[in-house]
Design an enzyme around this catalytic site. Structure first.
Site, PDB file in Angstrom:
ATOM      1  N   CYS A 191       3.037  -4.833   6.682  1.00  0.00           N
ATOM      2  CA  CYS A 191       2.686  -4.451   5.321  1.00  0.00           C
ATOM      3  C   CYS A 191       3.894  -3.893   4.584  1.00  0.00           C
ATOM      4  O   CYS A 191       4.881  -3.481   5.197  1.00  0.00           O
ATOM      5  CB  CYS A 191       1.573  -3.396   5.330  1.00  0.00           C
ATOM      6  SG  CYS A 191      -0.042  -4.058   5.771  1.00  0.00           S
ATOM      7  N   HIS A 227       0.824  -1.214   0.000  1.00  0.00           N
ATOM      8  CA  HIS A 227       0.000   0.000   0.000  1.00  0.00           C
ATOM      9  C   HIS A 227       0.853   1.255   0.000  1.00  0.00           C
ATOM     10  O   HIS A 227       2.058   1.216   0.256  1.00  0.00           O
ATOM     11  CB  HIS A 227      -0.971  -0.006   1.182  1.00  0.00           C
ATOM     12  CG  HIS A 227      -0.329   0.038   2.531  1.00  0.00           C
ATOM     13  ND1 HIS A 227       0.192   1.192   3.086  1.00  0.00           N
ATOM     14  CD2 HIS A 227      -0.143  -0.936   3.444  1.00  0.00           C
ATOM     15  CE1 HIS A 227       0.665   0.926   4.288  1.00  0.00           C
ATOM     16  NE2 HIS A 227       0.482  -0.367   4.523  1.00  0.00           N
TER      17      HIS A 227
END
Length: 119
Positions: free
Chosen positions: A95, A79
């Site tokens: 992440c 992301h």
């Protein structure tokens, strides 16, 4: 992060990764893609950081940034970030973070089902 094109060329992007104790590796696939995604911190993250919101709508200040590609059935994503100074560091909860302009470029190239290898 390296994206391998159909003709075998690699496009390189700078990333931020999981800090000690949160890094992971494996093979999975992109299971979904979202533009300006909302963010719902997992319960275990909210226990570690009680000041986090239950849900944060998408937008420029959202921790997931401009785009997100969800990885399999995990809580992990590739992301964007509202904190571009973290690129090149191990700071996330697992992440893979990218600058918003880079994640937007990658988002346009990647299809749902694309294989992802994390080393």
């Amino acid at each position: 992060l390296y994206y391998i094109t159909s003709n075998g060329q690699a496009i390189s992007y700078g990333i931020g990764v999981g800090r000690d104790g949160f890094a992971w590796s494996g093979v999975t696939r992109v299971s979904a893609k979202r533009e300006w995604p909302g963010w719902t911190p997992p319960a275990q993250m909210r226990r570690r950081q009680p000041g986090l919101p239950v849900m944060m709508p998408g937008g420029p200040k959202n921790p997931l940034g401009a785009r997100a590609m969800y990885l399999g059935s995990t809580l992990y994503r590739i992301h964007g970030t509202a904190e571009p100074w973290t690129i090149g560091r191990a700071v996330s909860s697992g992440c893979i973070r990218m600058r918003n302009e880079d994640v937007t470029d990658l988002y346009e190239r990647v299809k749902v089902g694309t294989r992802v290898i994390v080393l």
